[in-house]
Design an enzyme around this catalytic site. Structure first.
Site, mmCIF file in Angstrom:
data_model
loop_
_atom_site.group_PDB
_atom_site.id
_atom_site.type_symbol
_atom_site.label_atom_id
_atom_site.label_comp_id
_atom_site.label_asym_id
_atom_site.label_seq_id
_atom_site.Cartn_x
_atom_site.Cartn_y
_atom_site.Cartn_z
ATOM 1 N N ASP A 24 11.701 43.899 80.622
ATOM 2 C CA ASP A 24 13.105 43.669 80.897
ATOM 3 C C ASP A 24 13.386 42.193 80.630
ATOM 4 O OD1 ASP A 24 15.740 44.484 82.166
ATOM 5 O OD2 ASP A 24 15.175 42.801 83.448
ATOM 6 N N GLU A 67 14.438 47.133 75.647
ATOM 7 C CA GLU A 67 15.757 47.729 75.583
ATOM 8 C C GLU A 67 16.399 47.326 74.269
ATOM 9 O OE1 GLU A 67 19.049 48.198 79.117
ATOM 10 O OE2 GLU A 67 17.683 46.516 79.097
ATOM 11 N N ASP A 93 14.609 43.607 88.413
ATOM 12 C CA ASP A 93 14.103 43.576 87.044
ATOM 13 C C ASP A 93 12.843 44.424 86.866
ATOM 14 O OD1 ASP A 93 16.181 41.856 86.557
ATOM 15 O OD2 ASP A 93 14.953 40.043 86.765
#
Ligand SMILES: [Zn+2]
Length: 406
Positions: free
Chosen positions: A184, A268, A351
């Site tokens: 992340d 991501e 996170d």
């Protein structure tokens, strides 16, 4: 595979003059045809092809007003047109920004595609008397495709040499739960891993950024056109290049450690364009943190080492979903640093929870069952932490890896 090698150049004073001519002429050609294309597009709704631009360039060089264009290498001018056509094509496919006019004080460059030679520390290119001195700090092996010569705003010269290298036979690792990691990317913490490791932004970069902030403020106070302003601008440019180098070094080290330690790396798919559009400060922070570069490095290194690089869709609710029970919160503010699930009571760092979800989405998309919900084993995390420490990178472990999750 194509790979670029960048070397510092030390041209003589005479060569600097010829270099300046090349930079100026290539910039002129780009701007001239950009203007022409924009006007044509506005009037006739058609774009001009590379071939047509080349024909028009040949005619242009015959005019008295523009005959100075003949003094520079014609293939470099044509490369400018090719770059312009590529920029347009990317823009129309929504892959890139609209091409803009090149300004004098920005980075300058031109590309040579033929009739060059490299012998030891000497670079030979057409239109230059004698070789340009080059510091070849590392070697390459393969066929040279093109050479791009550039000058940074602070005045340094570089050659970027595009080499076609033979792919070594690497063994492709399988996607497996025990060797997968989710990342992340954040603004407070550079990156948080699904095993609870937090990687922090280096202190020396933070210090350089503060210095740059001061220098930029100083620049804005200087009178336009004054000599001091010019000096200050070089100072700012030098600092910016210094930070860019520090950042690149940091990102290279982190991506190196991660692609060595883990076999599958999940991130991501941040639509950079979307993020840039939003909050101005956030956009700057994203650009400064080098997320885009970092992902590119992870991708390249993973493929070189036979590792897997997976991006999860940007509509997956990685932040709002409970990594223990799958419950999706309707809303989660940026200020909420802890994830608390109202359904199962699971609580974790915001996170870490997101990184666990990113890892799971990636495994699911690769068809690997994730029933156990196990975290990455402790030994891999220990290895990663050790390697990071050896590189002088600040990292810490947030949760006990492998501890049972409520
Ligand atoms: Zn839950």
């Amino acid at each position: 595979m194509l790979r670029a090698y960048r070397y510092r150049l030390y041209p003589s004073e005479d060569q600097k003059v010829v270099l300046a001519k090349h930079f100026g002429s290539c910039r002129f050609v780009w701007n001239y045809f950009l203007d022409l294309n924009n006007k044509r597009y506005a009037e006739e709704r058609r774009s001009t092809s590379f071939k047509q631009m080349c024909r028009e360039l040949t005619l242009l060089k015959k005019e008295d007003e523009y005959k100075w264009l003949k003094e520079v290498n014609s293939q470099s001018l044509q490369q400018s047109l090719l770059h312009l056509e590529t920029a347009y094509r990317r823009f129309f496919k929504k892959l890139g920004e609209e091409p803009v006019f090149k300004r004098k004080h920005k980075k300058k460059s031109f590309t040579v595609t033929q009739r060059f030679n490299i012998i030891d520390n000497r670079l030979f290119i057409p239109n230059f008397k004698g070789p340009i001195r080059m510091f070849r700090h590392r070697d390459f092996d393969g066929e040279v495709r093109s050479i791009t010569i550039s000058q940074s705003p602070s005045g340094e010269y570089h050659a970027s040499i595009l080499v076609c290298e033979q792919d070594p036979d690497v063994l492709q690792m399988p996607v497996a739960e025990e060797s997968a990691i989710g990342i992340d990317m954040g603004i407070r913490t550079f990156a948080t891993l699904s095993d609870g490791t937090q990687i922090h932004k280096p202190k020396h970069i933070i210090q350089s950024e503060m210095k740059l902030g001061k220098a930029q403020k100083n620049l804005s106070r200087k009178r336009k056109g004054s000599q001091n302003r010019g000096k200050q601008r070089v100072k700012v440019a030098r600092l910016q290049e210094h930070i860019a180098n520090q950042r690149k070094d940091f990102l290279n080290k982190v991506s190196d450690v991660l692609t060595r330690t883990y076999d599958t790396i999940a991130v991501e798919d941040l639509s950079l364009k979307e993020m840039m559009k939003g909050n101005h400060h956030r956009a700057k922070a994203v650009a400064d943190a080098g997320w885009y570069t970092f992902r590119m490095m992870l991708k390249t290194k993973a493929s070189q080492r036979g590792k897997n690089f997976t991006e999860i869709g940007r509509y997956e609710p990685s932040t709002r979903m409970c990594s223990a029970c799958g419950h999706v919160k309707s809303h989660m503010r940026l200020s909420e640093r802890r994830f608390v699930c109202e359904r199962c009571g699971y609580t974790d760092d915001r996170d870490v929870n997101a990184a666990i979800n990113i890892r799971r989405f990636a495994l699911i998309s690769e068809g690997v069952p994730t029933e156990s919900g196990e975290l990455t084993p402790v030994d891999r995390r220990t290895t990663a932490l050790e390697l990071l420490a050896r590189e002088g990178i600040r990292a810490s472990a947030l949760v006990e890896a492998g501890s049972p999750r409520v």
